[in-house]
Scaffold this motif. Structure first.
Motif, PDB file in Angstrom:
ATOM      1  N   GLY A 131       0.843  -1.188   0.000  1.00 29.07           N
ATOM      2  CA  GLY A 131       0.000   0.000   0.000  1.00 29.07           C
ATOM      3  C   GLY A 131       0.877   1.236   0.000  1.00 29.07           C
ATOM      4  O   GLY A 131       2.088   1.151  -0.222  1.00 29.07           O
ATOM      5  N   PRO A 132       0.295   2.401   0.254  1.00 27.37           N
ATOM      6  CA  PRO A 132       1.066   3.644   0.253  1.00 27.37           C
ATOM      7  C   PRO A 132       2.168   3.632   1.305  1.00 27.37           C
ATOM      8  O   PRO A 132       2.060   2.959   2.333  1.00 27.37           O
ATOM      9  N   PHE A 133       3.225   4.398   1.044  1.00 27.24           N
ATOM     10  CA  PHE A 133       4.312   4.527   2.011  1.00 27.24           C
ATOM     11  C   PHE A 133       3.760   5.047   3.333  1.00 27.24           C
ATOM     12  O   PHE A 133       2.990   5.999   3.377  1.00 27.24           O
ATOM     13  N   GLY A 134       4.158   4.405   4.401  1.00 26.85           N
ATOM     14  CA  GLY A 134       3.651   4.774   5.712  1.00 26.85           C
ATOM     15  C   GLY A 134       2.508   3.903   6.169  1.00 26.85           C
ATOM     16  O   GLY A 134       2.210   3.837   7.358  1.00 26.85           O
ATOM     17  N   LEU A 135       1.870   3.217   5.228  1.00 28.31           N
ATOM     18  CA  LEU A 135       0.784   2.299   5.565  1.00 28.31           C
ATOM     19  C   LEU A 135       1.179   0.852   5.299  1.00 28.31           C
ATOM     20  O   LEU A 135       0.710  -0.058   5.970  1.00 28.31           O
ATOM     21  N   ALA A 136       2.038   0.632   4.291  1.00 29.28           N
ATOM     22  CA  ALA A 136       2.438  -0.721   3.935  1.00 29.28           C
ATOM     23  C   ALA A 136       3.224  -1.358   5.075  1.00 29.28           C
ATOM     24  O   ALA A 136       3.885  -0.680   5.860  1.00 29.28           O
ATOM     25  N   GLY A 137       3.129  -2.673   5.169  1.00 29.43           N
ATOM     26  CA  GLY A 137       3.866  -3.392   6.199  1.00 29.43           C
ATOM     27  C   GLY A 137       3.124  -4.621   6.655  1.00 29.43           C
ATOM     28  O   GLY A 137       2.640  -5.407   5.834  1.00 29.43           O
ATOM     29  N   VAL A 138       3.003  -4.786   7.965  1.00 24.00           N
ATOM     30  CA  VAL A 138       2.362  -5.961   8.547  1.00 24.00           C
ATOM     31  C   VAL A 138       1.206  -5.506   9.433  1.00 24.00           C
ATOM     32  O   VAL A 138       1.327  -4.542  10.199  1.00 24.00           O
ATOM     33  N   PHE A 139       0.085  -6.216   9.311  1.00 23.42           N
ATOM     34  CA  PHE A 139      -1.104  -5.925  10.095  1.00 23.42           C
ATOM     35  C   PHE A 139      -1.419  -7.143  10.963  1.00 23.42           C
ATOM     36  O   PHE A 139      -1.383  -8.273  10.490  1.00 23.42           O
ATOM     37  N   CYS A 140      -1.741  -6.882  12.219  1.00 21.81           N
ATOM     38  CA  CYS A 140      -2.047  -7.965  13.159  1.00 21.81           C
ATOM     39  C   CYS A 140      -3.515  -7.876  13.567  1.00 21.81           C
ATOM     40  O   CYS A 140      -3.974  -6.838  14.059  1.00 21.81           O
ATOM     41  N   PHE A 141      -4.248  -8.965  13.333  1.00 20.84           N
ATOM     42  CA  PHE A 141      -5.668  -9.048  13.676  1.00 20.84           C
ATOM     43  C   PHE A 141      -5.860 -10.081  14.781  1.00 20.84           C
ATOM     44  O   PHE A 141      -5.218 -11.142  14.771  1.00 20.84           O
ATOM     45  N   ASN A 142      -6.752  -9.789  15.720  1.00 22.11           N
ATOM     46  CA  ASN A 142      -7.080 -10.805  16.715  1.00 22.11           C
ATOM     47  C   ASN A 142      -8.066 -11.805  16.106  1.00 22.11           C
ATOM     48  O   ASN A 142      -8.552 -11.601  14.983  1.00 22.11           O
ATOM     49  N   PRO A 143      -8.381 -12.911  16.780  1.00 27.10           N
ATOM     50  CA  PRO A 143      -9.250 -13.928  16.184  1.00 27.10           C
ATOM     51  C   PRO A 143     -10.633 -13.422  15.799  1.00 27.10           C
ATOM     52  O   PRO A 143     -11.305 -14.040  14.959  1.00 27.10           O
ATOM     53  N   ALA A 144     -11.058 -12.311  16.368  1.00 31.17           N
ATOM     54  CA  ALA A 144     -12.370 -11.740  16.029  1.00 31.17           C
ATOM     55  C   ALA A 144     -12.316 -10.870  14.782  1.00 31.17           C
ATOM     56  O   ALA A 144     -13.334 -10.333  14.349  1.00 31.17           O
ATOM     57  N   GLY A 145     -11.136 -10.721  14.188  1.00 35.65           N
ATOM     58  CA  GLY A 145     -11.001  -9.910  12.983  1.00 35.65           C
ATOM     59  C   GLY A 145     -10.754  -8.447  13.253  1.00 35.65           C
ATOM     60  O   GLY A 145     -10.793  -7.634  12.327  1.00 35.65           O
ATOM     61  N   GLU A 146     -10.454  -8.092  14.493  1.00 28.78           N
ATOM     62  CA  GLU A 146     -10.193  -6.701  14.853  1.00 28.78           C
ATOM     63  C   GLU A 146      -8.707  -6.396  14.664  1.00 28.78           C
ATOM     64  O   GLU A 146      -7.842  -7.161  15.121  1.00 28.78           O
ATOM     65  N   LEU A 147      -8.411  -5.286  14.005  1.00 27.72           N
ATOM     66  CA  LEU A 147      -7.028  -4.868  13.800  1.00 27.72           C
ATOM     67  C   LEU A 147      -6.475  -4.319  15.105  1.00 27.72           C
ATOM     68  O   LEU A 147      -6.987  -3.339  15.643  1.00 27.72           O
ATOM     69  N   ILE A 148      -5.397  -4.946  15.611  1.00 26.30           N
ATOM     70  CA  ILE A 148      -4.862  -4.533  16.910  1.00 26.30           C
ATOM     71  C   ILE A 148      -3.447  -3.966  16.812  1.00 26.30           C
ATOM     72  O   ILE A 148      -2.983  -3.298  17.735  1.00 26.30           O
ATOM     73  N   GLY A 149      -2.738  -4.230  15.692  1.00 31.93           N
ATOM     74  CA  GLY A 149      -1.375  -3.742  15.586  1.00 31.93           C
ATOM     75  C   GLY A 149      -0.938  -3.533  14.160  1.00 31.93           C
ATOM     76  O   GLY A 149      -1.482  -4.129  13.226  1.00 31.93           O
ATOM     77  N   HIS A 150       0.030  -2.629  13.974  1.00 27.25           N
ATOM     78  CA  HIS A 150       0.525  -2.276  12.646  1.00 27.25           C
ATOM     79  C   HIS A 150       2.041  -2.099  12.719  1.00 27.25           C
ATOM     80  O   HIS A 150       2.536  -1.391  13.594  1.00 27.25           O
ATOM     81  N   ILE A 151       2.751  -2.759  11.834  1.00 22.63           N
ATOM     82  CA  ILE A 151       4.201  -2.600  11.720  1.00 22.63           C
ATOM     83  C   ILE A 151       4.482  -1.898  10.404  1.00 22.63           C
ATOM     84  O   ILE A 151       4.222  -2.446   9.328  1.00 22.63           O
ATOM     85  N   ARG A 152       4.971  -0.665  10.470  1.00 20.81           N
ATOM     86  CA  ARG A 152       5.268   0.099   9.256  1.00 20.81           C
ATOM     87  C   ARG A 152       6.632  -0.309   8.714  1.00 20.81           C
ATOM     88  O   ARG A 152       7.623  -0.346   9.451  1.00 20.81           O
ATOM     89  N   LEU A 153       6.679  -0.579   7.421  1.00 19.36           N
ATOM     90  CA  LEU A 153       7.921  -0.967   6.767  1.00 19.36           C
ATOM     91  C   LEU A 153       8.142  -0.096   5.539  1.00 19.36           C
ATOM     92  O   LEU A 153       7.183   0.463   4.976  1.00 19.36           O
ATOM     93  N   PRO A 154       9.396   0.038   5.080  1.00 20.81           N
ATOM     94  CA  PRO A 154       9.659   0.901   3.926  1.00 20.81           C
ATOM     95  C   PRO A 154       9.049   0.404   2.628  1.00 20.81           C
ATOM     96  O   PRO A 154       8.868   1.171   1.690  1.00 20.81           O
ATOM     97  N   TYR A 155       8.737  -0.905   2.578  1.00 14.07           N
ATOM     98  CA  TYR A 155       8.165  -1.495   1.373  1.00 14.07           C
ATOM     99  C   TYR A 155       6.987  -2.374   1.768  1.00 14.07           C
ATOM    100  O   TYR A 155       6.854  -2.779   2.926  1.00 14.07           O
ATOM    101  N   GLY A 156       6.161  -2.689   0.780  1.00 18.94           N
ATOM    102  CA  GLY A 156       5.086  -3.631   1.034  1.00 18.94           C
ATOM    103  C   GLY A 156       5.646  -4.985   1.417  1.00 18.94           C
ATOM    104  O   GLY A 156       6.693  -5.411   0.917  1.00 18.94           O
ATOM    105  N   CYS A 157       4.972  -5.677   2.318  1.00 14.27           N
ATOM    106  CA  CYS A 157       5.420  -6.990   2.795  1.00 14.27           C
ATOM    107  C   CYS A 157       4.677  -8.078   2.030  1.00 14.27           C
ATOM    108  O   CYS A 157       3.452  -8.161   2.078  1.00 14.27           O
ATOM    109  N   SER A 158       5.426  -8.917   1.317  1.00 11.41           N
ATOM    110  CA  SER A 158       4.807  -9.978   0.519  1.00 11.41           C
ATOM    111  C   SER A 158       4.471 -11.198   1.364  1.00 11.41           C
ATOM    112  O   SER A 158       3.444 -11.847   1.138  1.00 11.41           O
ATOM    113  N   ASN A 159       5.339 -11.527   2.309  1.00 13.37           N
ATOM    114  CA  ASN A 159       5.095 -12.726   3.110  1.00 13.37           C
ATOM    115  C   ASN A 159       5.918 -12.650   4.384  1.00 13.37           C
ATOM    116  O   ASN A 159       6.848 -11.840   4.500  1.00 13.37           O
ATOM    117  N   LEU A 160       5.595 -13.511   5.332  1.00 17.17           N
ATOM    118  CA  LEU A 160       6.268 -13.482   6.624  1.00 17.17           C
ATOM    119  C   LEU A 160       6.187 -14.848   7.274  1.00 17.17           C
ATOM    120  O   LEU A 160       5.421 -15.717   6.860  1.00 17.17           O
TER     121      LEU A 160
END
Length: 396
Positions: free
Chosen positions: A336-365
């Protein structure tokens, strides 16, 4: 029209267009998230970013999953397009696919933070491999775009073809692969992102990914024609029986178009499948960036639903690969756009709880390290690592 009125009309129109442009920019442009002073990556990066400003808790529960006493590290650079990270516990190394360069690497992390790890060639020709995983016996399973197949490396070094066709038709370009420990079955997605010059080879002339036949699909390739698929079929998510080796389509293109990353919840009761952008030559239902969830009923996915639409701060993010931790949280790499791309962490209910900003989009982890609490993130030609207070679930 007088010169004055013409000039006013011109200026009015120009000003109006400028204001409209500025208004659109205000809506679509993400905020400036550059760290001040600007963050430097590498072994000599400043160490004062604690807690790391690019590891963002969107919910207090995320703070329990991360370690505030460490920061993001760039541990590898200079790749082509890194994919399929898989931790090999016995060897204590990370297996990586370079989908563009058609190679696989073994990465041995440094013993200390800030030091360089060791990178070496694992397979000099990987046929544009992508996803990797381990089965219940510790054997490496790999998706090959160019050969349009899934293979398994036996303990004696021989190569076993897990799947290369369905109902008499060649596969597209297997993308990501996982194993269900309960029965040893192998599950993989089969979009057509590898039916391209960059990540594999196009269809033969007339195929969906080469309808006009202008792309010469055999140039530069030493592929045996009898093994490499010629034309693509519909997208599927496949299951290969652990005993008989029978291949079965468990999800169709209508259920999950353009399937990409996939993983099971730690209790094995839920299957998550990512849908991404439409893949080459796709007809019918088109891919849409989101994560789907399915209940596992009698060993098959049922009751499909949208887990998340992957929209963040009014922007549509593009998910790719994902893994679950032992608490059932889903860690998903996205572009996604710079500053938004990276890793997103969702809890089992589908709620976004964390964001890791990276310089590039993350393809896999994936989760790695001796304690399985190191998050390795593939971002184009670079690899990043973050120490966590949680551990990866699953086999890889």
């Amino acid at each position: 029209m007088t010169p004055t009125s013409g000039r006013r009309a011109f200026l009015g129109g120009t000003l109006g267009a400028l204001l409209c442009t500025q208004a659109r920019a205000a809506v679509s442009a993400p905020p400036d998230v550059t760290t001040h002073p600007a963050r430097q990556w590498g072994n000599h990066a400043p160490t004062g970013y604690l807690p790391d400003p690019d590891v963002i808790a969107l919910d207090p529960s995320f703070k329990d999953l991360v370690f505030s006493g460490t920061s993001l590290e760039r541990v590898l650079t200079g790749g082509g397009w890194l994919e399929g990270p898989t931790w090999l516990s016995e060897a204590r190394l990370l297996l990586l696919s370079d989908t563009i360069r058609s190679e696989q690497y073994r990465f041995i992390p440094a013993a200390r933070m800030g030091e360089e790890g060791s990178l070496s060639l694992y397979r000099a020709e990987s046929y544009h491999s992508n996803g990797n995983t381990l089965d219940t016996q510790g054997r490496i399973i790999t998706c090959e775009h160019d050969m349009r197949r899934v293979i398994r490396w036996e303990h004696d070094g021989s190569c076993h073809v897990v799947a290369d066709a369905f109902e008499g038709k060649p596969l597209n370009s297997p993308n990501d692969v996982i194993v269900l420990p309960q029965d040893g079955s192998i599950w993989f997605t089969d979009p057509a992102y590898g039916d391209t010059l960059i990540e594999g080879h196009p269809d033969a002339p007339g195929g969906r990914a080469n309808r006009d036949g202008k792309l010469r699909w055999q140039i530069g390739s030493e592929l045996p024609v009898q093994f490499a698929g010629h034309t693509r079929q519909d997208d599927h998510v496949f299951r290969v029986d652990g005993d008989s080796g029978k291949i079965e389509a468990v999800l169709t293109q209508d259920q999950v178009p353009s399937p990409n990353g996939l993983c099971f919840s730690p209790d094995l009761k839920t299957l998550y499948v990512i849908s991404t952008m439409p893949d080459p030559g796709q007809t019918g239902t088109k891919g849409s960036p989101m994560i789907h969830a399915f209940d596992m009923v009698d060993g098959r996915p049922r009751n499909g639903r949208v887990f998340t639409d992957m929209k963040f701060e009014n922007h549509q993010m593009m998910p790719d690969g994902m893994r679950a931790d032992v608490f059932g949280n889903l860690w998903c790499g996205a572009s996604g756009p710079f500053g938004l791309a990276g890793v997103f962490c969702f809890n089992p209910a589908g709620e976004l709880i964390g964001h890791i900003r990276l310089p590039y989009g993350c393809s896999n982890l994936t989760f790695g390290g001796v304690k399985r609490n190191e998050l390795y993130m593939c971002c184009g030609h670079e690899l990043y690592r973050l120490l966590l207070e949680t551990q990866g679930a699953g086999l890889s």
